[in-house]
Enzyme design. Structure first.
Site, PDB file in Angstrom:
ATOM      1  N   CYS A   1       9.650  -0.076  12.027  1.00  0.00           N
ATOM      2  CA  CYS A   1       9.838   0.680  10.790  1.00  0.00           C
ATOM      3  C   CYS A   1      11.326   0.755  10.466  1.00  0.00           C
ATOM      4  CB  CYS A   1       9.260   2.086  10.943  1.00  0.00           C
ATOM      5  SG  CYS A   1       9.442   3.131   9.482  1.00  0.00           S
TER       6      CYS A   1
ATOM      7  N   HIS B   1       0.644   0.950   6.821  1.00  0.00           N
ATOM      8  CA  HIS B   1       1.937   1.497   7.243  1.00  0.00           C
ATOM      9  C   HIS B   1       2.644   2.167   6.067  1.00  0.00           C
ATOM     10  CE1 HIS B   1       5.738   1.103   9.792  1.00  0.00           C
ATOM     11  NE2 HIS B   1       6.210   1.464   8.601  1.00  0.00           N
ATOM     12  N   GLU B   2       2.689   1.496   4.917  1.00  0.00           N
ATOM     13  CA  GLU B   2       3.409   2.058   3.771  1.00  0.00           C
ATOM     14  C   GLU B   2       2.673   3.253   3.174  1.00  0.00           C
ATOM     15  OE1 GLU B   2       6.391   1.226   3.468  1.00  0.00           O
ATOM     16  OE2 GLU B   2       6.183  -0.470   4.836  1.00  0.00           O
TER      17      GLU B   2
ATOM     18  N   HIS C   1       3.339   6.375   5.108  1.00  0.00           N
ATOM     19  CA  HIS C   1       4.612   7.014   4.755  1.00  0.00           C
ATOM     20  C   HIS C   1       4.417   8.039   3.638  1.00  0.00           C
ATOM     21  CE1 HIS C   1       7.836   5.333   7.103  1.00  0.00           C
ATOM     22  NE2 HIS C   1       7.495   4.087   6.842  1.00  0.00           N
TER      23      HIS C   1
END
Length: 224
Positions: free
Chosen positions: A135, A177-178, A181
């Site tokens: 990351c 993953h995004e 966030h």
């Protein structure tokens, strides 16, 4: 000991200021945007749904700044909170510059530049895949994360058009993953912490297409 940067980063997150003004000030710095690191509260708050707060012109400029920053890092995805802006906006793009064997094992294929506005995902099926990931907000480290191998992503693009697609392999990992966030999660929240390895250790020991050797040596389990 790392020295503090002498670059002044404007405080774009004062709640008393309109979001558009804060983004304008951030963009005024020029060039790639500063990426905030783990420990910054903006990475741990759920991002605000995008509902026209920036206006079309400013949104386009902000998206281009995210793209520039992602390329400069370099990375294959970047979420707005990673540059200190708590909006549900992310960008992804992956040229997949990996050896053919690695790409085949990880399901890593090139992905064009995409803008994801207000994305969410759900697993499709029960299969899970575990690989090392890193990351931009946790520089210098990677860890194994087991994630759904296939997901359905719903979102809008930068023009407000609906996105409803299934992703598999590495692209599925990127969108998870995004989107995480935007929900205040870092990949370490889902990682097998015994696998945590520095970039130096990755290059020296764990560059294989799969993390099986790392699992045996570091003492962690992989999904069946």
């Amino acid at each position: 000991m790392a020295s503090e940067s002498d670059r002044t980063v404007p405080d774009t997150r004062s709640a008393s200021r309109p979001l558009a003004d804060r983004v304008e000030e951030l963009l005024a710095t020029g060039g790639p945007l500063p990426i905030v690191a783990a420990g910054d509260p903006v990475l741990r708050r759920g991002a605000e749904p995008y509902d026209g707060q920036l206006g079309p012109g400013l949104l386009a400029r902000f998206v281009e700044a995210l793209r520039l920053t992602m390329h400069a890092a370099p990375g294959v995805g970047l979420a707005a909170p990673q540059v200190g802006v708590g909006l549900r906006i992310a960008v992804i793009e992956d040229p997949a510059p990996v050896p053919e064997e690695v790409g085949a094992v990880r399901g890593r294929v090139p992905q064009p530049f995409r803008v994801l506005v207000n994305p969410s995902y759900e697993a499709v099926g029960s299969d899970r895949a575990a690989f090392f990931e890193g990351c931009l907000s946790v520089p210098g480290w990677q860890a194994v994360v087991a994630r759904p191998a296939r997901v359905r992503l719903t979102a809008l693009d930068e023009h407000g058009r609906a996105v409803d697609e299934e992703f598999t392999g590495w692209p599925a990992r990127i969108v998870q993953h995004e989107t995480d966030h935007l929900d205040g999660m870092l990949y370490l929240d889902r990682a097998e912490l015994r696998s945590l390895s520095s970039n130096e250790a990755m290059a020296l020991r764990w560059s294989q297409p799969t993390p099986e050797r790392a699992a045996a040596a570091l003492g962690f389990a992989l999904p069946d």
